[in-house]
Design an enzyme around this catalytic site. Structure first.
Site, mmCIF file in Angstrom:
data_model
loop_
_atom_site.group_PDB
_atom_site.id
_atom_site.type_symbol
_atom_site.label_atom_id
_atom_site.label_comp_id
_atom_site.label_asym_id
_atom_site.label_seq_id
_atom_site.Cartn_x
_atom_site.Cartn_y
_atom_site.Cartn_z
ATOM 1 N N TYR A 126 12.928 -39.882 1.514
ATOM 2 C CA TYR A 126 13.019 -41.281 1.100
ATOM 3 C C TYR A 126 13.653 -42.123 2.201
ATOM 4 O O TYR A 126 13.212 -43.247 2.471
ATOM 5 C CB TYR A 126 13.823 -41.402 -0.193
ATOM 6 N N GLU A 186 12.448 -33.525 -13.350
ATOM 7 C CA GLU A 186 11.369 -33.110 -12.459
ATOM 8 C C GLU A 186 9.986 -33.246 -13.079
ATOM 9 O O GLU A 186 8.991 -33.313 -12.358
ATOM 10 C CB GLU A 186 11.613 -31.668 -12.013
#
Length: 346
Positions: A126, A186
């Site tokens: 990221y 997740e």
């Protein structure tokens, strides 16, 4: 109060190599993959390790050119969603390590070490994406989202509570709860964010970012499958926790998570062309059903047992063992970039 777990010894040769329990058992610390309490964990080890990749392998040159041309709502959503993903993935590295510390099964420790490493690379990716497309002040602002955005703070309240409860009071009960929330994270909490990047990609925007997200997505699917099996194995070893009360707690968390993910998707995707929010809501419920089944529980959204977001199937339903460009559905060759994320090629 539940009995607290103790950190497992690193090496204790008086104990058997094959662990006597996943948590609270005995094991020497010597890992023999050919003599495991749960032999199928070896398959998870191989599947998860086969997914190795690095963020720096993805060429961000075109994304750097395209980002300024995105609409203002797309740019804002891009930065907020990266902030969300970083908020969720950062703690996953720590959670995997903490589960490892208290597990008395060396195969679980080994698998968790690999998961922790992959989660660390997700978090790095990221920062890599943002450093490729925007200024340092915008990068830092994106990473502050998880600390300051009121909608995101509310959305993450229960994750924080459950993870911190396990950190402060490790027990069979709190590790089970942490595994439930890891599965939610997740298998559900990422998915409106993933959908945003895949939606850009299907319009030939920010393909490098979408490729990165597809690798993260594939990792998370494997992590979620392992966590589901670990949850079921821990419950089987500790049937006193397999109660109607605990099952109801899990279902309540899923209902709450779906509500929060739906609210977040409306908040962050409301002005994005190409995403139908009602379809997104159905997709979130579909994901919840899938994760409940992995945990050994029943579906709770009977209208969404099939994926209602048909266009996204090309990106998330057909993962295999190769790194793939999901536009062309064929193996892609990496264009490896320099430490400048491809800026030297602009």
């Amino acid at each position: 109060m539940p009995e607290l777990l103790q950190k497992a010894a690193i090496l204790n040769p008086v104990n058997p190599n094959k662990s006597t329990a996943l948590f609270g058992g005995k094991a020497s610390g010597i890992l023999n993959w050919n003599d495991l309490a749960y032999p199928y964990f070896y398959d998870y080890r191989e599947q998860i390790r086969s997914l190795f990749w690095r963020a720096s392998e993805v060429d961000m040159t075109q994304d750097a050119k395209q980002f300024p041309a995105l609409s203002k709502p797309e740019q804002e959503a891009f930065l907020k969603i990266i902030g969300l993903l970083a908020t969720l993935d950062g703690p996953q590295t720590d959670l995997a390590a903490r589960i490892s510390h208290f597990s008395t099964d060396p195969s679980v420790k080994s698998i968790m070490a690999t998961i922790a490493d992959q989660e660390s690379e997700h978090n790095h990716s990221y920062a890599y994406v943002l450093s490729s497309v925007t200024t340092l002040d915008k990068q830092n602002e994106s990473f502050e989202t998880g600390r300051k955005d009121e909608v995101l703070l509310k959305r993450n309240e229960r994750i924080m509570d459950v993870y911190n409860e396990f950190a402060h009071d490790p027990s069979i009960q709190t590790v089970l709860k942490a595994i439930v929330y890891s599965s939610l994270l997740e298998g559900l909490f990422f998915y409106s964010g993933f959908a945003f990047f895949y939606n850009l990609a299907r319009h030939q925007k920010m393909v490098g970012t979408s490729t990165m997200i597809s690798y993260i997505n594939r990792d998370e699917l494997q992590h979620g499958r392992f966590m589901g099996d670990l949850f079921r194995a821990v419950l089987a070893e500790n049937p006193e926790y397999n109660t109607a009360e605990f099952c109801n707690w899990v279902y309540d968390q899923f209902v709450h998570a779906v509500e929060q993910e739906t609210a977040w998707s409306r908040y962050v995707l409301g002005e994005i062309d190409g995403i139908d929010l009602l379809e997104m809501e159905g997709y979130i419920q579909y994901r919840a059903n899938k994760m409940l089944k992995l945990l050994g529980l029943s579906e709770i959204y009977p209208d969404y047992t099939e994926n209602p977001m048909k266009w996204i199937r090309a990106y998330v339903d057909n993962f295999d063992g190769t790194k793939t460009d999901f536009f062309e559905q064929k193996s892609r060759q990496y264009t490896k970039t320099s430490d400048l994320n491809g800026f030297d090629e602009l």
